[in-house]
Structures are given as C-alpha cells and as structure tokens.
Design a protein around this motif. Structure first.
Motif, PDB file in Angstrom:
ATOM      1  N   ASP A 498       0.186  -0.997   0.101  1.00  0.00           N
ATOM      2  CA  ASP A 498       0.030  -0.018   0.117  1.00  0.00           C
ATOM      3  C   ASP A 498       0.763   1.325  -0.048  1.00  0.00           C
ATOM      4  O   ASP A 498       1.289   1.683   0.992  1.00  0.00           O
ATOM      5  CB  ASP A 498      -1.430   0.241   1.478  1.00  0.00           C
ATOM      6  CG  ASP A 498      -2.320   1.221   1.199  1.00  0.00           C
ATOM      7  OD1 ASP A 498      -1.333   2.250   1.758  1.00  0.00           O
ATOM      8  OD2 ASP A 498      -3.250   0.499   1.039  1.00  0.00           O
ATOM      9  N   LYS A 499       1.085   2.077  -0.734  1.00  0.00           N
ATOM     10  CA  LYS A 499       1.746   3.085  -0.878  1.00  0.00           C
ATOM     11  C   LYS A 499       1.459   3.999  -0.023  1.00  0.00           C
ATOM     12  O   LYS A 499       2.839   4.318   0.085  1.00  0.00           O
ATOM     13  CB  LYS A 499       0.782   4.071  -2.288  1.00  0.00           C
ATOM     14  CG  LYS A 499       2.331   5.064  -3.015  1.00  0.00           C
ATOM     15  CD  LYS A 499       1.523   5.954  -4.138  1.00  0.00           C
ATOM     16  CE  LYS A 499       2.805   6.430  -4.971  1.00  0.00           C
ATOM     17  NZ  LYS A 499       2.104   7.025  -6.477  1.00  0.00           N
ATOM     18  N   ASN A 500       0.502   4.394   1.091  1.00  0.00           N
ATOM     19  CA  ASN A 500       0.586   5.392   1.641  1.00  0.00           C
ATOM     20  C   ASN A 500       1.096   4.843   2.952  1.00  0.00           C
ATOM     21  O   ASN A 500       1.130   5.628   3.825  1.00  0.00           O
ATOM     22  CB  ASN A 500      -1.501   5.674   1.316  1.00  0.00           C
ATOM     23  CG  ASN A 500      -1.973   6.948   0.592  1.00  0.00           C
ATOM     24  OD1 ASN A 500      -0.966   7.097   0.316  1.00  0.00           O
ATOM     25  ND2 ASN A 500      -3.583   6.517   0.286  1.00  0.00           N
ATOM     26  N   VAL A 501       0.730   3.791   3.306  1.00  0.00           N
ATOM     27  CA  VAL A 501       1.562   2.862   4.014  1.00  0.00           C
ATOM     28  C   VAL A 501       3.049   2.982   4.610  1.00  0.00           C
ATOM     29  O   VAL A 501       3.240   3.554   5.492  1.00  0.00           O
ATOM     30  CB  VAL A 501       0.848   1.623   4.367  1.00  0.00           C
ATOM     31  CG1 VAL A 501       1.238   0.492   5.772  1.00  0.00           C
ATOM     32  CG2 VAL A 501      -0.882   1.465   5.008  1.00  0.00           C
ATOM     33  N   TRP A 502       3.635   3.009   3.461  1.00  0.00           N
ATOM     34  CA  TRP A 502       4.923   3.031   3.222  1.00  0.00           C
ATOM     35  C   TRP A 502       5.520   4.524   3.072  1.00  0.00           C
ATOM     36  O   TRP A 502       6.070   4.740   3.830  1.00  0.00           O
ATOM     37  CB  TRP A 502       5.493   2.829   1.656  1.00  0.00           C
ATOM     38  CG  TRP A 502       5.176   1.499   1.880  1.00  0.00           C
ATOM     39  CD1 TRP A 502       4.795   0.238   1.510  1.00  0.00           C
ATOM     40  CD2 TRP A 502       6.830  -0.043   2.259  1.00  0.00           C
ATOM     41  NE1 TRP A 502       5.321  -1.160   1.994  1.00  0.00           N
ATOM     42  CE2 TRP A 502       5.860  -0.698   1.855  1.00  0.00           C
ATOM     43  CE3 TRP A 502       8.119   0.814   1.695  1.00  0.00           C
ATOM     44  CZ2 TRP A 502       7.464  -1.946   2.199  1.00  0.00           C
ATOM     45  CZ3 TRP A 502       9.083  -0.227   2.635  1.00  0.00           C
ATOM     46  CH2 TRP A 502       8.481  -1.752   2.255  1.00  0.00           C
ATOM     47  N   GLN A 503       4.445   5.550   2.775  1.00  0.00           N
ATOM     48  CA  GLN A 503       4.597   6.929   2.922  1.00  0.00           C
ATOM     49  C   GLN A 503       5.177   7.387   4.336  1.00  0.00           C
ATOM     50  O   GLN A 503       5.799   8.310   4.774  1.00  0.00           O
ATOM     51  CB  GLN A 503       4.465   7.370   1.735  1.00  0.00           C
ATOM     52  CG  GLN A 503       3.958   7.550   0.611  1.00  0.00           C
ATOM     53  CD  GLN A 503       2.868   8.540  -0.325  1.00  0.00           C
ATOM     54  OE1 GLN A 503       2.017   8.783  -0.078  1.00  0.00           O
ATOM     55  NE2 GLN A 503       3.333   9.114  -1.823  1.00  0.00           N
ATOM     56  N   SER A 504       3.066   6.649   5.129  1.00  0.00           N
ATOM     57  CA  SER A 504       3.309   7.241   6.499  1.00  0.00           C
ATOM     58  C   SER A 504       4.582   6.689   6.948  1.00  0.00           C
ATOM     59  O   SER A 504       5.459   7.277   7.901  1.00  0.00           O
ATOM     60  CB  SER A 504       2.266   6.537   7.278  1.00  0.00           C
ATOM     61  OG  SER A 504       1.271   6.998   6.242  1.00  0.00           O
ATOM     62  N   MET A 505       4.953   4.955   6.905  1.00  0.00           N
ATOM     63  CA  MET A 505       6.247   4.302   7.562  1.00  0.00           C
ATOM     64  C   MET A 505       7.621   5.507   7.765  1.00  0.00           C
ATOM     65  O   MET A 505       8.549   5.577   8.818  1.00  0.00           O
ATOM     66  CB  MET A 505       6.438   3.154   7.115  1.00  0.00           C
ATOM     67  CG  MET A 505       5.552   2.299   7.384  1.00  0.00           C
ATOM     68  SD  MET A 505       5.531   0.773   7.575  1.00  0.00           S
ATOM     69  CE  MET A 505       5.873   0.479   5.830  1.00  0.00           C
ATOM     70  N   ILE A 506       7.980   6.135   5.972  1.00  0.00           N
ATOM     71  CA  ILE A 506       8.968   6.911   5.840  1.00  0.00           C
ATOM     72  C   ILE A 506       9.025   7.936   7.126  1.00  0.00           C
ATOM     73  O   ILE A 506       9.487   8.490   7.130  1.00  0.00           O
ATOM     74  CB  ILE A 506       8.958   7.053   4.168  1.00  0.00           C
ATOM     75  CG1 ILE A 506       9.797   5.859   3.357  1.00  0.00           C
ATOM     76  CG2 ILE A 506       9.812   8.721   3.552  1.00  0.00           C
ATOM     77  CD1 ILE A 506       9.417   5.892   2.341  1.00  0.00           C
ATOM     78  N   VAL A 507       7.508   8.798   6.498  1.00  0.00           N
ATOM     79  CA  VAL A 507       7.157  10.420   7.604  1.00  0.00           C
ATOM     80  C   VAL A 507       7.996  10.395   9.012  1.00  0.00           C
ATOM     81  O   VAL A 507       8.602  10.535   9.743  1.00  0.00           O
ATOM     82  CB  VAL A 507       6.195  10.835   7.566  1.00  0.00           C
ATOM     83  CG1 VAL A 507       6.140  11.819   7.579  1.00  0.00           C
ATOM     84  CG2 VAL A 507       6.587  10.713   5.773  1.00  0.00           C
ATOM     85  N   ILE A 508       7.425   8.950   9.515  1.00  0.00           N
ATOM     86  CA  ILE A 508       7.723   8.767  10.950  1.00  0.00           C
ATOM     87  C   ILE A 508       8.941   8.451  11.355  1.00  0.00           C
ATOM     88  O   ILE A 508       9.189   9.060  12.422  1.00  0.00           O
ATOM     89  CB  ILE A 508       6.330   7.426  11.232  1.00  0.00           C
ATOM     90  CG1 ILE A 508       5.540   7.738  10.649  1.00  0.00           C
ATOM     91  CG2 ILE A 508       6.920   6.866  12.256  1.00  0.00           C
ATOM     92  CD1 ILE A 508       4.198   6.649  11.491  1.00  0.00           C
TER      93      ILE A 508
END
Length: 538
Positions: A498-508
C-alpha cells in the motif's frame, strides 16, 4: 413464496449500497446475497422435503482437498469460510429434488437477473450522470465500460454470459411462439451490452456456451436457433461499431468507448509466466495463503531478468488453478483437478441422459472461463452461488426418488446456520456502511475504541483504525499512536503493498531521526512504486 424470494433477490441486485470496493465482505452486494441466502436456508429448515443425495465422490473429495490446506492456514484468511459454506450449500442442493419445471424456472430467473444488470449497464454507458447518481458510477475511471452492480467489469460480463447460456437453453424448451420471441429479444439485449462491456473473458465464455448449445440442440428448433444467432450477431456487431466509432460527452468533453488490449494481454501473460516459475520453486508446500501480493512483488524485484516492470499492485495471477497451486501446493492442485474431473463426469452422465440435460451440464462454462482468465469468486458471492446452482442443475436426479422430511436435528442445525448468516449479513452491512461514511469523511471521527462489529469487516476495519491514529496524532502528538501504527504497518506490509502506508512509515522514521530505517524504506518504496508508471486497462 418463490416469487417473493425471486423479487427480493431482484431488488437486492438492483439496489446500490455505498461501498469502497475491495472483495469479500467489504462489498455490500456480497453481504446482501448472504442475507438472501440466509432467508432461503431458513425456509428450507422450516418446511421442505428432502431426497437421498446424489453421490458425487469426485466433487466431494476435491472440495475437501481444496479446503484442508486452507484450514491449516485459516488465520488471517477468512476466505476459507466462504469455501466451507459453498461445500455445505452444495450438499444441501443435492438433497433437494429438481424437476424439469424447477430447472426451467431457474433458467428464467437467471435470464431476468441478467437482463436487469444489462439495463443498469446501458445506463452506465450512455447516461453517465444518471448512473453517477444511482450507482456512483464513474464513467472516466471505467473508460465507459459498464459493470452493473458488481463494481468490476468482468463480473458483469460473466453474469451476462451465464444469462445468455441459460436463455439459449430455455429458448430450445419453450412451447409458445410468443415466449420464444421474447427470449430471443432478451438474448439480443444481453449480447449488445456484453460487447459494450468489452470483456474478453465474458465474450469467450459466451461464444463457447452458445456454440456448444447450438451444436447440441439446433435440430429441436432450427428456425429459433438461426433467428437467435442471427439477431445476437447483429446486436454484437452494432455494439462493436458503437465502441469503435462513438464518443460520449462527459463534463462537456468527448471520450471514446474503445479500449486497448495489447498492453493488458502482454502484462497478464508475464504474470502467468512468473507465477509458474514461482510455483516451480515450491511446487509441493507452496508459498502459503494470502501471500501472493507480497511474494510476487518481491520475486519480480529480485529477478529483473524477467523483464517485468512492477508498476501496479498484483493480487492475483488471473488464473484460479495456478492461484490454488501457488497457495496450497499439490494438495490444493489435486483438489482443483478432482473438481474438474467431477464436472466432466457430470457432463458424461448428462450426455447419456439426453441433449437437453447435456446443455444443463455445460452451463457453467462461462464461469469456468472467468475462473481461468479473471479474478475468482472472492469479488462476487453472487457468481459463486450461481456457479454452484448451475453445477447442481447438471446433476441427474434419480427417477422416482422418494422424498421425506429431514430429521429435526438437521432442520434445527440448518435453521441455526440460516439465522447466523442473516445476523452476520445485517451486522456486517451496518459496519460496512459506517466505515464507508467514515472513510469519505477522511476518518476524522473514527470511534475509539472501535465498535466490536467493525471486526466483521476484517482487514478493512483494522486498516481504517490505524490510519485514524495518524490523524489523531496531528492533534494529540501521542507517541503511542505512532508506535501502534508502525507495529501494525510492519505486519500489514508483509502481505500487502500500500503506497500510503509506506509513505507514512517513511515520514514517521524520518520524524524520529532514524536515518538508516528511512533510507531502507525509501529504497524499497522507490522499487515498489516507481515514479514512471504504466496503466494497463483492466
């Protein structure tokens, strides 16, 4: 009562309940079908005559072999309960007597249901604004291809193809000339919408079943056969001309109905070849249930020599036989082959009985094509139920078979299952609708803690709950929300991309100053979701 049940099913298949897509219980029409099935089972339990069930050892053993490896890995794979329910429904149908009149009535009902979907398809193609209001149909997103109530174009095509097969077989059994004319008109409309839909699986299934039935039965009513085939071909040619030469105005802009096949065909062939190579690596014990999306993506990224550009999420190889082998190994493969052998045995027995009965045994051909070229029945329990029903119509009942009332214990058990199915359907529908409204509100007011019945929506509810934690963090800055999300996201990403899940993990990880983890996640993200993406039409 039978008419009431049919009208109820017709209304359910015409009614749109807002949803967010997906598969299984996340789709409202799947849940409404389960509710309708619960009512049917309840009536059977209250008052019904039973017969000694026909023995179908190949189908029985095949179903068990397909079920066993799935049961071993049932945690996180709720689809196993659908298969278990299907096996129980099959056993129930074998205990019900089907006369010639019953079979004709079922064919008529299937044709009418298909015609209802065809009318919805016409609205979606030529009246996009009305379709948006009634069914939230997005003309541009679907390239003008109708999907009826199913939210997936190939599912509509397979239902239309099944309706055409049932209609053609019914046509050969009608006595009144007037009814035959109405049936031919219905077949022509179904063919017209099917070609508008532009599904290769639906068209292949239709051609196969019509050719088989025509070859079997044309001598019974040669004039009807010629008239039906001629009008169906004229309607197919008209629809093809419309798709190639007609534009539709959407928001004041002209758009063509034509679709391109080359890119999709090439991509699907590559997926099948790669799936085969993965199966050959683990042919016996397989890769496990629910792992295809993750395992496929990592395999193609680790083997660039395959020449496959991973640019979109692949959750299924578009072939149920390979999918079963990939997940369950040779045990599941053996089950699939035994099921196919069981159907072949039904066809052979039907051929000995007569041409009409042979036609009944062949009616599942469009759905078999669907299984081998498209997504399986997880996207539509309606199609799964139709498949089981059509398979049952091909089974020959013993002549002069005695009927009797079922034992009280059996009737109580079926009644309990029916009530449980009804309760599950209604509760899951309620949960699904609430989640849909929350999702459309960007999960701003997601309840904490989540109501217990949200769990009936499976991964969807868990996904929404964890995404809502990120939204709450923007207001509360509670680090516990981030910890919970990261734990869940790590587990979720072992199955899904999931693209959005990966983006959120990167931001965190970046927010926390973890440079190594951020770099690792970003590298993997760039491989999974390249900037330059190619979009293949479905």
């Amino acid at each position: 009562m039978k008419r009431f049940l049919f009208l109820l099913l017709l209304c359910l298949t015409l009614t749109y309940i807002p949803g967010s897509g997906g598969s299984g219980v996340t789709l409202p029409y799947n849940l409404t079908f389960l509710g309708w099935l619960g009512i049917i089972l309840l009536l059977f339990a209250l008052n019904n005559l039973w017969q000694q069930p026909q023995r179908q050892p190949l189908l029985y053993c095949g179903g068990l072999l397909l079920l066993l490896p799935w049961l071993v890995q049932m945690r996180g794979n709720p689809g196993v309960f659908v298969l278990l329910g299907a096996l129980l429904l099959w056993q129930l149908l074998l205990r019900l007597p089907f006369t010639g009149g019953h079979k004709k009535a079922i064919l008529l009902a299937i044709v009418i249901l298909a015609l209802a979907q065809a009318i919805i398809g016409l609205l979606q193609t030529f009246f996009p604004h009305l379709a948006m209001q009634l069914y939230e149909y997005n003309w541009l997103r679907n390239y003008g291809r109708p999907y009826g109530i199913f939210q997936q174009v190939n599912l509509l095509a397979s239902s239309l193809a099944s309706g055409i097969g049932c209609g053609f077989l019914l046509l050969m059994q009608l006595r009144l000339h007037r009814n035959a004319l109405l049936c031919i008109a219905g077949l022509s409309l179904l063919m017209f919408v099917l070609v508008l839909n532009q599904s290769r699986a639906g068209e292949i299934g239709t051609i196969l079943i019509v050719l088989c039935l025509a070859a079997l039965l044309w001598r019974q009513h040669p004039a009807r056969s010629v008239a039906a085939l001629t009008l169906m071909m004229i309607c197919a040619a008209s629809a093809w001309y419309i798709t190639q030469h007609t534009t539709v105005l959407v928001n004041g802009m002209p758009y063509s109905l034509a679709r391109e096949y080359a890119g999709s065909t090439h991509a699907r062939w590559q997926i099948l070849c790669i799936t085969w190579q993965m199966i050959m690596e683990k042919p016996w014990l397989a890769w496990g249930y629910g792992t295809f999306e993750y395992a496929f993506s990592r395999f193609v990224l680790a083997h660039p020599e395959q020449g496959y550009t991973y640019s979109s999420i692949v959750t299924h190889p578009h072939n149920e036989l390979l999918y079963a082998w990939f997940q369950g190994g040779v045990v599941a493969l053996s089950g699939m082959l035994l099921l196919f052998a069981g159907w072949v045995k039904i066809v052979i027995a039907a051929w000995r009985q007569g041409r009409v009965q042979s036609g009944y045994a062949l009616l599942i051909i469009p759905l078999l094509v669907h299984l081998n070229l498209e997504y399986p029945f997880y996207q539509s329990f309606v199609h799964f139920g139709l498949f089981i029903l059509l398979l049952r119509l091909g089974v020959i009942d013993k002549p002069h078979s005695q009927t009797q009332r079922a034992k009280v214990s059996l009737r109580v058990t079926i009644g309990a299952v029916a009530l449980a199915l009804l309760a599950f359907s209604l509760t899951a529908l309620c949960a699904g609708y609430q989640l849909t409204m929350l999702e459309r509100g960007h999960l701003a007011n997601f309840p904490r803690p989540a109501p217990w019945y949200f769990a009936l929506q499976g991964e969807r509810a868990e996904f929404d709950e964890n995404v809502s934690r990120l939204i709450d963090y923007n207001h509360t800055h509670n680090e516990a929300d981030l910890d919970t999300f990261m734990t869940w996201a790590a587990r979720y990403s072992l199955r899904h991309n999931d693209k959005n899940v990966w983006q959120s993990m990167i931001v965190i990880t970046q927010l926390r100053g973890d440079i190594v983890a951020t770099a690792r996640l970003r590298t993997q993200y760039n491989r999974l979701f390249p900037v330059v993406q190619t979009s293949d039409s479905p």
